[in-house]
Design a protein around this motif. Structure first.
Motif, mmCIF file in Angstrom:
data_model
loop_
_atom_site.group_PDB
_atom_site.id
_atom_site.type_symbol
_atom_site.label_atom_id
_atom_site.label_comp_id
_atom_site.label_asym_id
_atom_site.label_seq_id
_atom_site.Cartn_x
_atom_site.Cartn_y
_atom_site.Cartn_z
ATOM 1 N N ILE A 179 -11.714 2.712 -62.282
ATOM 2 C CA ILE A 179 -11.448 1.727 -61.237
ATOM 3 C C ILE A 179 -10.134 2.147 -60.589
ATOM 4 O O ILE A 179 -9.131 2.353 -61.282
ATOM 5 N N LEU A 180 -10.181 2.322 -59.271
ATOM 6 C CA LEU A 180 -8.977 2.644 -58.519
ATOM 7 C C LEU A 180 -8.502 1.336 -57.886
ATOM 8 O O LEU A 180 -9.277 0.671 -57.192
ATOM 9 N N MET A 181 -7.262 0.942 -58.181
ATOM 10 C CA MET A 181 -6.700 -0.285 -57.585
ATOM 11 C C MET A 181 -5.552 0.171 -56.695
ATOM 12 O O MET A 181 -4.736 0.997 -57.126
ATOM 13 N N PHE A 182 -5.473 -0.348 -55.495
ATOM 14 C CA PHE A 182 -4.399 0.111 -54.608
ATOM 15 C C PHE A 182 -4.058 -0.944 -53.560
ATOM 16 O O PHE A 182 -4.846 -1.855 -53.288
ATOM 17 N N TYR A 183 -2.868 -0.791 -52.994
ATOM 18 C CA TYR A 183 -2.447 -1.663 -51.896
ATOM 19 C C TYR A 183 -1.378 -0.933 -51.099
ATOM 20 O O TYR A 183 -0.842 0.090 -51.551
ATOM 21 N N ASP A 184 -1.078 -1.477 -49.916
ATOM 22 C CA ASP A 184 -0.100 -0.822 -49.056
ATOM 23 C C ASP A 184 1.231 -1.566 -49.067
ATOM 24 O O ASP A 184 1.338 -2.667 -48.537
ATOM 25 N N LYS A 185 2.220 -0.941 -49.686
ATOM 26 C CA LYS A 185 3.538 -1.556 -49.817
ATOM 27 C C LYS A 185 4.204 -1.689 -48.448
ATOM 28 O O LYS A 185 4.926 -2.649 -48.182
ATOM 29 N N GLU A 186 3.948 -0.705 -47.578
ATOM 30 C CA GLU A 186 4.543 -0.720 -46.234
ATOM 31 C C GLU A 186 4.137 -2.005 -45.502
ATOM 32 O O GLU A 186 4.987 -2.733 -44.993
ATOM 33 N N SER A 187 2.830 -2.294 -45.488
ATOM 34 C CA SER A 187 2.352 -3.507 -44.809
ATOM 35 C C SER A 187 2.969 -4.734 -45.442
ATOM 36 O O SER A 187 3.396 -5.665 -44.754
ATOM 37 N N LEU A 188 3.004 -4.717 -46.767
ATOM 38 C CA LEU A 188 3.525 -5.877 -47.497
ATOM 39 C C LEU A 188 4.979 -6.164 -47.104
ATOM 40 O O LEU A 188 5.344 -7.298 -46.786
ATOM 41 N N LEU A 189 5.807 -5.099 -47.073
ATOM 42 C CA LEU A 189 7.223 -5.284 -46.767
ATOM 43 C C LEU A 189 7.442 -5.684 -45.306
ATOM 44 O O LEU A 189 8.440 -6.309 -44.974
ATOM 45 N N ASN A 190 6.450 -5.348 -44.451
ATOM 46 C CA ASN A 190 6.566 -5.740 -43.042
ATOM 47 C C ASN A 190 5.888 -7.076 -42.756
ATOM 48 O O ASN A 190 5.657 -7.422 -41.600
ATOM 49 N N GLY A 191 5.520 -7.773 -43.818
ATOM 50 C CA GLY A 191 4.914 -9.101 -43.641
ATOM 51 C C GLY A 191 3.436 -9.053 -43.270
ATOM 52 O O GLY A 191 2.840 -10.070 -42.924
ATOM 53 N N GLY A 192 2.821 -7.861 -43.348
ATOM 54 C CA GLY A 192 1.389 -7.743 -43.015
ATOM 55 C C GLY A 192 0.514 -7.887 -44.246
ATOM 56 O O GLY A 192 1.000 -8.196 -45.336
ATOM 57 N N ASP A 193 -0.797 -7.632 -44.050
ATOM 58 C CA ASP A 193 -1.751 -7.732 -45.149
ATOM 59 C C ASP A 193 -1.662 -6.461 -46.005
ATOM 60 O O ASP A 193 -1.877 -5.355 -45.496
ATOM 61 N N PRO A 194 -1.348 -6.583 -47.299
ATOM 62 C CA PRO A 194 -1.217 -5.375 -48.142
ATOM 63 C C PRO A 194 -2.551 -4.719 -48.471
ATOM 64 O O PRO A 194 -2.600 -3.632 -49.019
ATOM 65 N N ARG A 195 -3.654 -5.352 -48.130
ATOM 66 C CA ARG A 195 -5.018 -4.839 -48.357
ATOM 67 C C ARG A 195 -5.231 -4.345 -49.788
ATOM 68 O O ARG A 195 -5.619 -3.211 -50.023
ATOM 69 N N GLY A 196 -4.930 -5.223 -50.745
ATOM 70 C CA GLY A 196 -5.183 -4.906 -52.149
ATOM 71 C C GLY A 196 -6.676 -4.665 -52.330
ATOM 72 O O GLY A 196 -7.487 -5.473 -51.884
ATOM 73 N N ALA A 197 -7.038 -3.538 -52.939
ATOM 74 C CA ALA A 197 -8.460 -3.199 -53.028
ATOM 75 C C ALA A 197 -8.813 -2.567 -54.366
ATOM 76 O O ALA A 197 -7.951 -2.042 -55.084
ATOM 77 N N VAL A 198 -10.094 -2.649 -54.667
ATOM 78 C CA VAL A 198 -10.662 -2.092 -55.894
ATOM 79 C C VAL A 198 -11.831 -1.189 -55.498
ATOM 80 O O VAL A 198 -12.684 -1.611 -54.712
ATOM 81 N N LYS A 199 -11.850 0.054 -55.996
ATOM 82 C CA LYS A 199 -13.001 0.941 -55.759
ATOM 83 C C LYS A 199 -13.323 1.660 -57.060
ATOM 84 O O LYS A 199 -12.412 1.999 -57.822
#
Ligand SMILES: O=P(O)(O)O[C@@H]1[C@@H](OP(=O)(O)O)[C@H](OP(=O)(O)O)[C@H](O)[C@H](OP(=O)(O)O)[C@H]1OP(=O)(O)O
Ligand SMILES: Nc1ncnc2c1ncn2[C@@H]1O[C@H](COP(=O)(O)OP(=O)(O)O)[C@@H](O)[C@H]1O
Length: 291
Positions: free
Chosen positions: A224-244
Motif C-alpha cells: 500500500i502506497l500512502m502519500f500526500y502533498d506537503k506543499e499544498s498543505l503548507l499553502n492551505g490547499g488540499d494535501p490530496r492524501g491518497a492510498v494506492k
C-alpha cells in the motif's frame, strides 16, 4: 524523454547497470518486466483486473491505471525491454511525503520455489511482517525547503519494530521543528491527512470492506502506497492524501477464499493509524479542557 523517478521509496531503483522504473512527462510510470514469472504475473494481473466487472469502480481507483506494455530503452543500458505502462500516481505532487507498506504477515505463497520461500520467510521474521502483519518497505517525508526530505536507509527501515512503526506513522504527519525532540512528533497534520471522510484512514477502511468480501485473488507481497502533498498543505490547499496498491508480481488466484493474509495486515495498519489519529484528538480535548 524517460527519466529515473525522483520519488521512488522502495523496490529496485534504476541506475546505470541496474534495471528499474522510469517516468515520462505525461504522467506515466514504466515498470520493467522482471525476467522471470514475476513479470508475466504482473502483466496478467493488470490485464484482467483493470477490466474485471467483479471489481467495483470505487475499488479500481485504488490501483494505478494500466495503459498496456511497451518496449522502451531499459535503464540499465541493455537496450529495448518490455515495460508495464502505468499511471504515475505521484506525478502531480510537488513535495510528496510517501510511505510504502508491504501488507501481510506472509510474503510467500505455497506455489513459489523453496529458495524463494526461505528468503521471504527469513525477511518476514526479521522485519515487523510476522509480528504486525505488515512492514514499512520505504518512505520519504518532506520537512522544509532547507532540510529537504527525511528518507531513512533501507537497512534502518528493515529493523523497525512496533514502536518504530508507531513513531514513523506519527512523524509522517507532523510538522518539522528541528529544535524539538525527534521522538515526540506533534502530529500537526494527522487530522487533515489521516482523518476526515476522505482521508487516508477512510480510504483504507473502504479497501478493507472490499477485502472482507473479495475471493478473486490473494495479494502476496503487495504494497500500500500512502502519500500526500506537503506543499499544498503548507499553502492551505488540499494535501490530496491518497492510498494506492502497487506491486502485483506475486498475486495468485484465490480459489474462493478470503485473503486473510492481506486483510489481517490491513486491519493492523488501520489500527496503528487510528492510534496516531487518536493521539491528536486526545491532545485537542486536553487543550480544550485547560482553556
Ligand atoms: O532483493 P531484495 O532482497 O532487496 O528483495 C526485494 C524486496 O526488498 P526488501 O528487501 O524486501 O525490502 C522488494 O521489496 P520492496 O518492493 O522494496 O518492498 C521486493 O519484494 C522484491 O521482489 P519483487 O520485485 O516484488 O518480486 C525483492 O526482490 P527479489 O530479491 O525477490 O528479487
Ligand atoms: N504507479 C506508480 N506510480 C508512482 N510510483 C510508483 C508506482 N508504482 C511503484 N512506484 C514506486 O516504486 C516503488 C517500487 O514499486 P514496486 O512495484 O514495489 O517495485 P518492485 O517490484 O521493484 O519492488 C514504490 O515503493 C513506489 O515508490
Amino acid at each position: 524523454m524517460l527519466k529515473v523517478p525522483v520519488h521512488q521509496v522502495a523496490g529496485h531503483p534504476a541506475s546505470e547497470g541496474q534495471l528499474g522504473p522510469l517516468v515520462d512527462e505525461s504522467g506515466c510510470f514504466y515498470k520493467p518486466l522482471q525476467n522471470n514469472e514475476r513479470g508475466n504475473t504482473e502483466v496478467a494481473f493488470y490485464m484482467s483486473f483493470s477490466s474485471n466487472p467483479r471489481v467495483p469502480k470505487h475499488i479500481q481507483r485504488f490501483f494505478p491505471k494500466f495503459y498496456g506494455t511497451r518496449l522502451v530503452e531499459a535503464s540499465d543500458g541493455s537496450g529495448l525491454h518490455p515495460h508495464l505502462v502505468l499511471e504515475d500516481v505521484i506525478s502531480n505532487y510537488v513535495k510528496p511525503s510517501i510511505m510504502d507498506v508491504k501488507i501481510g504477515s506472509r510474503t510467500w505463497y505455497a506455489e513459489a520455489s523453496e529458495d524463494y520461500i526461505q528468503k521471504c520467510f527469513e525477511k518476514d521474521k526479521k522485519s515487523s511482517s510476522v509480528s504486525l502483519g505488515f512492514r514499512i518497505s520505504g518512505l520519504q517525508v518532506y520537512r522544509s525547503p532547507e532540510s529537504g526530505y527525511w528518507k531513512p536507509e533501507k537497512k534502518q527501515i528493515q529493523k523497525f519494530g512496533a514502536d518504530d512503526v508507531s513513531l514513523v506513522l506519527r512523524r509522517f504527519v507532523s510538522s518539522y521543528q528541528p529544535t524539538e525532540s525527534d521522538r515526540d512528533p506533534d502530529c500537526a497534520f494527522a487530522s487533515s491527512i489521516y482523518g476526515g471522510s476522505s482521508g487516508i484512514l477512510a480510504q483504507l477502511r473502504e479497501l478493507k470492506s472490499w477485502f472482507e468480501d473479495q475471493t478473486i485473488l490473494q495479494f502476496y507481497s503487495c504494497s500500500i502506497l500512502m502519500f500526500y502533498d506537503k506543499e499544498s498543505l503548507l499553502n492551505g490547499g488540499d494535501p490530496r492524501g491518497a492510498v494506492k496498491l502497487v506491486d502485483f508480481a506475486h498475486v495468485v488466484e484465490s480459489k474462493g477464499s478470503i485473503d486473510h493474509n492481506f486483510l489481517g495486515g490491513l486491519c493492523s495498519l488501520i489500527k496503528f493509524i487510528s492510534e496516531a489519529l487518536a493521539t491528536v484528538n486526545e491532545c485537542t480535548i486536553e487543550a480544550c479542557s485547560t482553556d
